[in-house]
Write a protein that holds these residues in place. Structure first.
Motif, PDB file in Angstrom:
ATOM      1  N   ARG A 128      13.209  -5.872  19.463  1.00 35.11           N
ATOM      2  CA  ARG A 128      13.834  -4.910  18.534  1.00 35.11           C
ATOM      3  C   ARG A 128      14.776  -5.612  17.566  1.00 35.11           C
ATOM      4  O   ARG A 128      14.753  -5.352  16.353  1.00 35.11           O
ATOM      5  N   LEU A 129      15.617  -6.507  18.091  1.00 37.78           N
ATOM      6  CA  LEU A 129      16.581  -7.208  17.237  1.00 37.78           C
ATOM      7  C   LEU A 129      15.901  -8.094  16.207  1.00 37.78           C
ATOM      8  O   LEU A 129      16.270  -8.088  15.028  1.00 37.78           O
ATOM      9  N   VAL A 130      14.904  -8.870  16.629  1.00 37.56           N
ATOM     10  CA  VAL A 130      14.240  -9.768  15.683  1.00 37.56           C
ATOM     11  C   VAL A 130      13.523  -8.955  14.602  1.00 37.56           C
ATOM     12  O   VAL A 130      13.522  -9.347  13.431  1.00 37.56           O
ATOM     13  N   GLY A 131      12.952  -7.817  14.977  1.00 37.13           N
ATOM     14  CA  GLY A 131      12.298  -6.961  13.978  1.00 37.13           C
ATOM     15  C   GLY A 131      13.276  -6.408  12.966  1.00 37.13           C
ATOM     16  O   GLY A 131      13.022  -6.415  11.755  1.00 37.13           O
ATOM     17  N   ARG A 132      14.419  -5.948  13.461  1.00 33.71           N
ATOM     18  CA  ARG A 132      15.453  -5.384  12.577  1.00 33.71           C
ATOM     19  C   ARG A 132      15.983  -6.442  11.615  1.00 33.71           C
ATOM     20  O   ARG A 132      16.100  -6.209  10.411  1.00 33.71           O
ATOM     21  N   ILE A 133      16.302  -7.611  12.150  1.00 31.43           N
ATOM     22  CA  ILE A 133      16.864  -8.669  11.312  1.00 31.43           C
ATOM     23  C   ILE A 133      15.827  -9.183  10.313  1.00 31.43           C
ATOM     24  O   ILE A 133      16.153  -9.443   9.154  1.00 31.43           O
ATOM     25  N   ALA A 134      14.585  -9.299  10.735  1.00 32.68           N
ATOM     26  CA  ALA A 134      13.523  -9.742   9.818  1.00 32.68           C
ATOM     27  C   ALA A 134      13.379  -8.755   8.659  1.00 32.68           C
ATOM     28  O   ALA A 134      13.201  -9.170   7.505  1.00 32.68           O
ATOM     29  N   GLU A 161      18.797 -15.460  27.505  1.00 35.43           N
ATOM     30  CA  GLU A 161      18.389 -14.817  28.754  1.00 35.43           C
ATOM     31  C   GLU A 161      19.535 -13.971  29.313  1.00 35.43           C
ATOM     32  O   GLU A 161      19.324 -12.835  29.739  1.00 35.43           O
ATOM     33  N   GLU A 162      20.747 -14.506  29.280  1.00 36.26           N
ATOM     34  CA  GLU A 162      21.926 -13.763  29.743  1.00 36.26           C
ATOM     35  C   GLU A 162      22.149 -12.493  28.922  1.00 36.26           C
ATOM     36  O   GLU A 162      22.638 -11.490  29.441  1.00 36.26           O
ATOM     37  N   ALA A 163      21.772 -12.531  27.652  1.00 35.90           N
ATOM     38  CA  ALA A 163      21.929 -11.373  26.759  1.00 35.90           C
ATOM     39  C   ALA A 163      20.769 -10.384  26.891  1.00 35.90           C
ATOM     40  O   ALA A 163      20.757  -9.353  26.207  1.00 35.90           O
ATOM     41  N   GLY A 164      19.783 -10.700  27.731  1.00 35.03           N
ATOM     42  CA  GLY A 164      18.651  -9.797  27.928  1.00 35.03           C
ATOM     43  C   GLY A 164      17.640  -9.816  26.798  1.00 35.03           C
ATOM     44  O   GLY A 164      16.903  -8.855  26.598  1.00 35.03           O
ATOM     45  N   LEU A 165      17.588 -10.922  26.052  1.00 34.53           N
ATOM     46  CA  LEU A 165      16.684 -11.030  24.903  1.00 34.53           C
ATOM     47  C   LEU A 165      15.359 -11.687  25.265  1.00 34.53           C
ATOM     48  O   LEU A 165      14.323 -11.394  24.662  1.00 34.53           O
ATOM     49  N   VAL A 166      15.396 -12.616  26.212  1.00 37.47           N
ATOM     50  CA  VAL A 166      14.205 -13.371  26.628  1.00 37.47           C
ATOM     51  C   VAL A 166      14.232 -13.538  28.142  1.00 37.47           C
ATOM     52  O   VAL A 166      15.266 -13.303  28.787  1.00 37.47           O
ATOM     53  N   GLU A 167      13.104 -13.957  28.687  1.00 34.96           N
ATOM     54  CA  GLU A 167      13.068 -14.353  30.086  1.00 34.96           C
ATOM     55  C   GLU A 167      12.095 -15.509  30.259  1.00 34.96           C
ATOM     56  O   GLU A 167      11.136 -15.645  29.512  1.00 34.96           O
ATOM     57  N   ARG A 168      12.397 -16.332  31.252  1.00 34.07           N
ATOM     58  CA  ARG A 168      11.518 -17.451  31.612  1.00 34.07           C
ATOM     59  C   ARG A 168      10.568 -16.981  32.709  1.00 34.07           C
ATOM     60  O   ARG A 168      10.979 -16.248  33.615  1.00 34.07           O
ATOM     61  N   ARG A 169       9.329 -17.444  32.612  1.00 31.96           N
ATOM     62  CA  ARG A 169       8.340 -17.169  33.651  1.00 31.96           C
ATOM     63  C   ARG A 169       7.554 -18.449  33.893  1.00 31.96           C
ATOM     64  O   ARG A 169       7.259 -19.178  32.937  1.00 31.96           O
ATOM     65  N   GLN A 208      20.113 -18.028  17.756  1.00 31.70           N
ATOM     66  CA  GLN A 208      19.466 -17.042  18.616  1.00 31.70           C
ATOM     67  C   GLN A 208      18.370 -16.312  17.844  1.00 31.70           C
ATOM     68  O   GLN A 208      17.266 -16.105  18.360  1.00 31.70           O
ATOM     69  N   TYR A 209      18.676 -15.936  16.614  1.00 30.55           N
ATOM     70  CA  TYR A 209      17.669 -15.260  15.788  1.00 30.55           C
ATOM     71  C   TYR A 209      16.460 -16.163  15.563  1.00 30.55           C
ATOM     72  O   TYR A 209      15.316 -15.718  15.682  1.00 30.55           O
ATOM     73  N   GLN A 210      16.696 -17.425  15.255  1.00 32.91           N
ATOM     74  CA  GLN A 210      15.578 -18.341  15.019  1.00 32.91           C
ATOM     75  C   GLN A 210      14.708 -18.475  16.262  1.00 32.91           C
ATOM     76  O   GLN A 210      13.478 -18.501  16.171  1.00 32.91           O
ATOM     77  N   LEU A 211      15.326 -18.555  17.434  1.00 31.45           N
ATOM     78  CA  LEU A 211      14.560 -18.635  18.674  1.00 31.45           C
ATOM     79  C   LEU A 211      13.696 -17.391  18.843  1.00 31.45           C
ATOM     80  O   LEU A 211      12.491 -17.488  19.129  1.00 31.45           O
ATOM     81  N   LEU A 212      14.289 -16.209  18.633  1.00 34.63           N
ATOM     82  CA  LEU A 212      13.535 -14.961  18.755  1.00 34.63           C
ATOM     83  C   LEU A 212      12.417 -14.894  17.723  1.00 34.63           C
ATOM     84  O   LEU A 212      11.296 -14.460  18.028  1.00 34.63           O
ATOM     85  N   LEU A 213      12.703 -15.330  16.511  1.00 34.93           N
ATOM     86  CA  LEU A 213      11.695 -15.331  15.450  1.00 34.93           C
ATOM     87  C   LEU A 213      10.507 -16.218  15.823  1.00 34.93           C
ATOM     88  O   LEU A 213       9.353 -15.811  15.661  1.00 34.93           O
ATOM     89  N   HIS A 214      10.775 -17.398  16.346  1.00 31.80           N
ATOM     90  CA  HIS A 214       9.689 -18.302  16.729  1.00 31.80           C
ATOM     91  C   HIS A 214       8.888 -17.724  17.890  1.00 31.80           C
ATOM     92  O   HIS A 214       7.661 -17.865  17.925  1.00 31.80           O
ATOM     93  N   LEU A 215       9.544 -17.050  18.819  1.00 32.80           N
ATOM     94  CA  LEU A 215       8.814 -16.399  19.906  1.00 32.80           C
ATOM     95  C   LEU A 215       7.932 -15.270  19.371  1.00 32.80           C
ATOM     96  O   LEU A 215       6.781 -15.125  19.776  1.00 32.80           O
ATOM     97  N   LYS A 216       8.478 -14.481  18.472  1.00 31.76           N
ATOM     98  CA  LYS A 216       7.729 -13.364  17.879  1.00 31.76           C
ATOM     99  C   LYS A 216       6.507 -13.880  17.108  1.00 31.76           C
ATOM    100  O   LYS A 216       5.470 -13.221  17.074  1.00 31.76           O
ATOM    101  N   ALA A 217       6.629 -15.058  16.546  1.00 29.22           N
ATOM    102  CA  ALA A 217       5.547 -15.625  15.726  1.00 29.22           C
ATOM    103  C   ALA A 217       4.444 -16.288  16.563  1.00 29.22           C
ATOM    104  O   ALA A 217       3.442 -16.705  16.002  1.00 29.22           O
ATOM    105  N   CYS A 218       4.609 -16.366  17.872  1.00 31.81           N
ATOM    106  CA  CYS A 218       3.585 -16.972  18.740  1.00 31.81           C
ATOM    107  C   CYS A 218       2.428 -15.996  18.910  1.00 31.81           C
ATOM    108  O   CYS A 218       2.298 -15.325  19.934  1.00 31.81           O
ATOM    109  N   VAL A 275       8.715 -19.053  27.896  1.00 32.77           N
ATOM    110  CA  VAL A 275       9.816 -18.196  27.444  1.00 32.77           C
ATOM    111  C   VAL A 275       9.181 -16.999  26.751  1.00 32.77           C
ATOM    112  O   VAL A 275       8.401 -17.155  25.809  1.00 32.77           O
ATOM    113  N   HIS A 276       9.497 -15.808  27.264  1.00 32.55           N
ATOM    114  CA  HIS A 276       8.920 -14.561  26.758  1.00 32.55           C
ATOM    115  C   HIS A 276       9.998 -13.722  26.091  1.00 32.55           C
ATOM    116  O   HIS A 276      11.123 -13.641  26.571  1.00 32.55           O
ATOM    117  N   LEU A 277       9.624 -13.066  25.015  1.00 31.30           N
ATOM    118  CA  LEU A 277      10.503 -12.153  24.291  1.00 31.30           C
ATOM    119  C   LEU A 277      10.544 -10.821  25.036  1.00 31.30           C
ATOM    120  O   LEU A 277       9.495 -10.257  25.352  1.00 31.30           O
TER     121      LEU A 277
END
Length: 129
Positions: free
Chosen positions: A103-109, A76-84, A36-46, A95-97
Motif C-alpha cells: 500500500r505504501l509503495v503504491g501511494r508514494i509511487a 520487517e520490524e515496521a511490518g512492510l516486508v518479511e523474510r522467507r 525504505q521506499y527504494q527497497l519496497l519499490l524494487h520488491l514491487k518491481a520483481c 524478501v517478500h513485500l
C-alpha cells in the motif's frame, strides 16, 4: 567537451537532484525513509516472483550486503516486508513485500508521477529549462 556538453550535464544533474529531493520529501511525509521506499519499490518491481534476495536488493540499492540486511530488518520490524526461506534452496532468504508495504509503495509511487513527468519533459525536450 564543449561548453554545451557541460551545460547539458549540469542541467541533467540539477533536474535529477530536484527529483530526488522531492522524492525524499514525499517518502518522509508518508513515514518512510527514502531507502525504505527504494527497497519496497524494487520488491514491487520483481515481476512474476514477488520477492527478491538480499543480494539482488543490495545490487539494486547499490549498497553493501550488511547495510541491506539492516534496512530489511527495519522494514520487517515496521511490518512492510518479511523474510522467507527459499522454496528450492532453504538457505537462500527471500524478501517478500507485505500488504502494508504494498500500500505504501503504491501511494508514494503515485505521488511521484507529476514530478516524474516533469523530469521526463525537461530531459526529452532539447534544451529543456
Amino acid at each position: 567537451m564543449t561548453d554545451k556538453d557541460f551545460q547539458r550535464l549540469s542541467q541533467f544533474r540539477y533536474r535529477l537532484r530536484c527529483f530526488l529531493r522531492q522524492s525524499d520529501d514525499l517518502c518522509r511525509a508518508q513515514g518512510l525513509t527514502p531507502l525504505q521506499y527504494q527497497l519496497l519499490l524494487h520488491l514491487k518491481a520483481c515481476e512474476g516472483r514477488g520477492w527478491a534476495t538480499v543480494g539482488e536488493l543490495a545490487e539494486r540499492l547499490q549498497a553493501k550486503h550488511h547495510g541491506t540486511v539492516a534496512l530489511i530488518d527495519r522494514c520487517e520490524e515496521a511490518g512492510l516486508v518479511e523474510r522467507r526461506p527459499g522454496q528450492r534452496d532453504r538457505r537462500q532468504m527471500q524478501v517478500h513485500l507485505l500488504e502494508k508495504g504494498n500500500r505504501l509503495v503504491g501511494r508514494i509511487a503515485e505521488l511521484h508521477q507529476p514530478e516524474l513527468m516533469h523530469l521526463q519533459e525537461k530531459l526529452l525536450v532539447p534544451g529543456g529549462q
